[in-house]
Write an enzyme that holds these catalytic residues in place. Structure first.
Site, short mmCIF file in Angstrom:
data_model
loop_
_atom_site.label_atom_id
_atom_site.label_comp_id
_atom_site.label_asym_id
_atom_site.label_seq_id
_atom_site.Cartn_x
_atom_site.Cartn_y
_atom_site.Cartn_z
N ARG A 28 -14.48 -0.85 -21.81
CA ARG A 28 -13.16 -0.46 -21.43
C ARG A 28 -13.02 1.00 -21.05
NH1 ARG A 28 -9.79 0.60 -25.24
NH2 ARG A 28 -10.09 -0.97 -26.67
N TYR A 86 6.97 -1.13 -3.16
CA TYR A 86 6.37 -2.44 -3.47
C TYR A 86 7.66 -3.03 -4.38
CZ TYR A 86 3.29 -6.27 -4.89
OH TYR A 86 2.88 -7.62 -5.14
N ASP A 142 0.62 5.33 -2.17
CA ASP A 142 0.24 3.88 -2.22
C ASP A 142 -0.26 3.53 -0.76
OD1 ASP A 142 -0.18 0.99 -1.98
OD2 ASP A 142 1.46 0.77 -3.25
N LYS A 166 -6.00 -6.48 -1.49
CA LYS A 166 -5.76 -6.49 -0.10
C LYS A 166 -6.94 -6.08 0.65
CE LYS A 166 -1.68 -7.35 -2.31
NZ LYS A 166 -0.90 -6.45 -2.30
C1 LIG Z 1 0.06 -5.84 -3.67
C2 LIG Z 1 0.53 -4.76 -3.54
C3 LIG Z 1 0.71 -3.82 -4.78
C4 LIG Z 1 0.38 -4.48 -6.13
O1 LIG Z 1 -0.94 -4.68 -6.17
P1 LIG Z 1 -1.64 -6.27 -7.03
O2 LIG Z 1 -2.68 -6.06 -6.99
O3 LIG Z 1 -0.67 -7.24 -6.54
O4 LIG Z 1 -1.06 -5.88 -8.81
C5 LIG Z 1 1.08 -2.64 -4.83
N1 LIG Z 1 1.47 -1.96 -3.63
C6 LIG Z 1 1.55 -2.56 -2.55
C7 LIG Z 1 1.76 -1.84 -0.92
C8 LIG Z 1 1.01 -4.09 -2.23
O5 LIG Z 1 0.91 -4.57 -1.26
#
Ligand SMILES: *Cc1c(COP(=O)(O)O)cnc(C)c1O
Length: 403
Positions: free
Chosen positions: A59, A112, A184, A209
């Site tokens: 961790r 998001y 982000d 993603k």
């Molecule tokens: C999918 C997504 C998230 C969240 O990510 P997870 O891996 O599903 O927790 C945050 N910001 C954006 C722009 C996303 O597309």
């Protein structure tokens, strides 16, 4: 080898790993272990006190995870990175790190859904407030700043309308007002956009993603510009909230990341072909894509992104029923949320990813019932166009029958 000068295409394959220290293993070894044995009691004490660097417990750090973190640091031109068990763990960690009770967070107009949910939670529990504002000009950003504002949290392009936030404008206001900037960067990936180069303090990704790119991992990454601060987040919020990544998922990300450049090139070239096709369809009303010549924000796009990437949104005739009929008429293209995978995915934001946003706000953001979001995959563009074509043909028949 002067690593600083290496291209990103090379960094994703080599950074942070020397096989000679691992029996010559070409692939990064998977250290699937929860803990690490110390040679002596004194060594254990020295590791805990920081006198000696080294592994303690997964961790707090793991050699496989560390390779991923070093690769991401180099890719985003940062000074340190942390890997998490989800994108949301990265989002919550940085927001907890930057705020205390009573603070205010300034957000881009679209964020998001779960980030929006988290901000609601922080408001209820700790009286941390936020505002979602259109950041069209520096004045618009300035006007929204309050005495208790501590950071600006943005997404660009904004999901799912692909509206851009001008990163240079945000950074210039933030520097003037002493605010931290968090971006982000999930939609662009480090291949298309590097917000730290423009002056942001932190960049985060849902690695679920494009970073992974194969639709088989949920993970997150946070990159910062201050090594000491990143290490202090590791040993405080990340360690104590505990949203760490598993070594196996880090290993899968290292594997996925190797092809980031070639994937992003194909996602982009496929998207460009699909845009040409979609714009010529009479059932398509409007196409949203950062690098589309008709996009009023094309100049902003060129200033902060290298290319348009793989996400296209478009509106279709026939409202909600039209959108749903179109999706149901596709066969190669799958109906699914998420994005950045090898498979082309389509989703309907108003009834899926953004269904929790109140209708009035949703419409203000441009998320109508006729809006569809396409995550263009890595298939051959002609096969994707053939699938779209047959779905449009089915819609044409349905419309003719109605008349
Ligand atoms: C999918 C997504 C998230 C969240 O990510 P997870 O891996 O599903 O927790 C945050 N910001 C954006 C722009 C996303 O597309």
């Amino acid at each position: 080898m002067e690593e600083k000068n290496m291209h990103k295409d090379t960094v994703v394959i080599h950074e942070g790993y020397d096989g000679s220290a691992h029996q010559g293993s070409l692939a990064v070894p998977l250290y699937q272990t929860s803990t690490f044995a110390f040679e002596t009691a004194v060594q254990g004490g020295d590791r805990f006190s920081g006198v000696e660097a080294g592994n303690i417990y997964s961790r707090l750090g793991n050699p496989t995870v560390r390779v991923l973190e070093e690769r991401m640091t180099a890719l985003e031109n940062g000074k340190g990175a942390l890997a998490f068990g989800s994108g949301m763990a990265a989002v919550s960690t940085i927001l907890v790190h930057l705020t205390k009770a009573g603070d205010h967070i300034l957000c881009s107009r679209g964020i998001y859904g779960c980030t929006f949910g988290l901000l609601g939670l922080m408001n209820q529990k700790y009286n941390i407030t936020h505002d979602l504002v259109r950041m069209g000009t520096e004045e618009e950003i300035e006007r929204a700043i309050k005495p208790e504002t501590v950071c600006i949290y943005i997404e660009t392009p904004i999901n799912p309308t692909m509206e851009l936030v001008d990163l240079h404008a945000v950074v210039s206001v933030a520097k003037r007002r002493g605010l931290r900037v968090v971006v982000d960067n999930t939609f662009s990936s480090p291949y298309l956009q590097n917000p730290l180069d423009i002056g942001a303090d932190f960049v985060l990704h849902s690695a679920t993603k494009y970073i992974n790119g194969h639709g088989d991992v949920i993970a997150g990454l946070l990159v910062g510009t201050d090594k000491e601060e990143m290490e202090s987040i590791r040993m405080s919020v990340q360690k104590d909230f505990g949203g760490i990544i598993s070594p196996f998922d880090a290993w899968l990300l290292i594997r996925g990341l190797k092809t980031l450049s070639v994937r992003m090139e194909r996602h982009t070239s496929n998207a460009e072909k699909l845009i040409g096709y979609l714009k010529a369809q009479k059932l398509v009303e409007k196409v949203y894509y950062p690098f589309d010549v008709d996009n009023p924000q094309f100049e902003i796009a060129k200033r902060q992104m290298r290319a348009g990437g793989g996400i296209i949104s478009f509106t279709i005739k026939g409202g909600k029923e039209g959108a749903q009929l179109f999706m149901d008429s596709l066969s190669l293209i799958k109906i699914a949320v998420s994005l950045g995978d090898a498979e082309t995915l389509i989703q309907h934001p108003s009834t899926m990813t953004h269904s929790v946003v109140p209708e009035e706000e949703r419409l203000q953001m441009g998320i109508t019932d006729s809006l569809l979001r396409l995550s263009v995959g890595l298939e051959h563009a002609d096969d994707l166009i053939a699938d779209l074509k047959s779905a449009f043909a089915i819609m044409e028949v349905a419309i003719t029958e109605q008349d």
